[in-house]
Design a protein around this motif. Structure first.
Motif, PDB file in Angstrom:
ATOM      1  N   ARG A  87      36.006   1.773   6.312  1.00 19.30           N
ATOM      2  CA  ARG A  87      35.268   2.786   6.627  1.00 19.30           C
ATOM      3  C   ARG A  87      34.783   3.628   5.577  1.00 19.30           C
ATOM      4  N   ARG A  99      31.179   6.471  13.308  1.00 15.80           N
ATOM      5  CA  ARG A  99      31.571   5.800  14.906  1.00 15.80           C
ATOM      6  C   ARG A  99      30.186   5.974  15.780  1.00 15.80           C
ATOM      7  N   ILE A 114      27.640   3.585  14.638  1.00 12.25           N
ATOM      8  CA  ILE A 114      27.805   2.166  15.112  1.00 12.25           C
ATOM      9  C   ILE A 114      27.577   2.071  16.473  1.00 12.25           C
ATOM     10  N   ARG A 164      24.876  -0.390  18.097  1.00  7.79           N
ATOM     11  CA  ARG A 164      25.180  -1.716  18.939  1.00  7.79           C
ATOM     12  C   ARG A 164      24.290  -1.650  20.088  1.00  7.79           C
ATOM     13  N   ILE A 200      27.783  -6.601  15.106  1.00  6.26           N
ATOM     14  CA  ILE A 200      28.521  -5.565  14.354  1.00  6.26           C
ATOM     15  C   ILE A 200      29.862  -5.554  14.848  1.00  6.26           C
ATOM     16  N   LYS A 201      30.856  -6.086  14.285  1.00  8.97           N
ATOM     17  CA  LYS A 201      31.887  -6.266  14.824  1.00  8.97           C
ATOM     18  C   LYS A 201      33.169  -5.221  14.228  1.00  8.97           C
ATOM     19  N   THR A 202      34.075  -4.757  14.997  1.00 10.88           N
ATOM     20  CA  THR A 202      35.146  -3.929  14.521  1.00 10.88           C
ATOM     21  C   THR A 202      36.321  -4.714  14.030  1.00 10.88           C
ATOM     22  N   TYR A 254      34.502  -2.357   9.522  1.00  9.87           N
ATOM     23  CA  TYR A 254      33.488  -2.923  10.198  1.00  9.87           C
ATOM     24  C   TYR A 254      33.159  -4.234   9.439  1.00  9.87           C
TER      25      TYR A 254
END
Length: 225
Positions: free
Chosen positions: A172, A193, A196, A200, A213-215, A221
């Motif tokens: 981040r 956030r 993001i 998405r 877009i993966k956490t 990310y």
């Protein structure tokens, strides 16, 4: 030097194409089946694919469909299926050209030259594709399944940071240091956030189970795997 993948189960044709193309200063990789073709595509940088439709383990059209899910590499169908319906289907699947057997080596060579010339021209537009997305970084345009996606300035900048670091985990803090809003104000973690989530909703097929877009929990990310 351009690398051409030849997916053709007829050994004589495959070897003849390889010889001709090598004489014209192309690198070639030969495959005789769907599985060999897919393996070669995923493990090498390919500039053009010559693809037969009638492969022993699966249709070349299926291979074309799979490749088009992640790449716009030029594909030239070379096949005995020469009806108008077959040709239309090939183009609809994403083929760049279609040549019926029997064929002229000279004509094939000129078709390859033309396809690669067009491909290199498009590359100058700084076009990036991933999954069902196409991003033109020069024009700051994003397309999902050929439909343009409208992004805010911050959304676009965030997306570009992630996409240009495909496969890397970005903390981040790393993202926040790069991301400033349009007025020059530092973007905080809450704003990150929110952006993001908005990205998405616009880019993912299933925003609740993101595939693009993966956490990475506790870290940040990543774009893709």
């Amino acid at each position: 030097m351009n690398t051409i993948l030849i997916v053709e189960d007829d050994q004589l044709i495959n070897e003849g194409l390889s010889f001709m193309l090598q004489q014209e200063n192309y690198n070639t990789i030969s495959a005789c089946s769907y599985q060999e073709g897919w393996s070669a595509f995923t493990n090498h940088k390919i500039d053009l694919i010559i693809l037969d439709i009638n492969l022993p383990d699966q249709s070349g059209t299926v291979l074309c469909e799979e490749i088009r899910k992640s790449s716009q590499v030029p594909i030239l169908f070379l096949t005995a299926n020469d009806t108008e319906q077959d040709m239309v289907k090939g183009f609809c699947l994403g083929a760049d050209d279609y040549i019926a057997k029997p064929f002229s080596m000279l004509v094939l060579s000129k078709r390859i030259e033309a396809i690669l010339r067009r491909s290199h021209t498009h590359e100058s537009d700084n076009l990036y594709t991933y999954a069902n997305l196409a991003i033109n970084f020069d024009k700051m345009q994003v397309y999902k399944k050929d439909q343009e996606v409208k992004l805010t300035a911050n959304e676009y900048k965030l997306m570009a940071i992630l996409a240009q670091n495909n496969g890397q985990v970005l903390t981040r803090q790393m993202i926040l240091e790069k991301l400033w809003d349009v007025d020059g104000n530092f973007v905080d973690e809450n704003t990150l956030r929110v952006n993001i989530k908005r990205l998405r909703n616009k880019l993912e097929d299933d925003p609740k189970n993101p595939a693009i877009i993966k956490t990475v929990f506790g870290i940040g990310y990543t774009w893709g795997d």
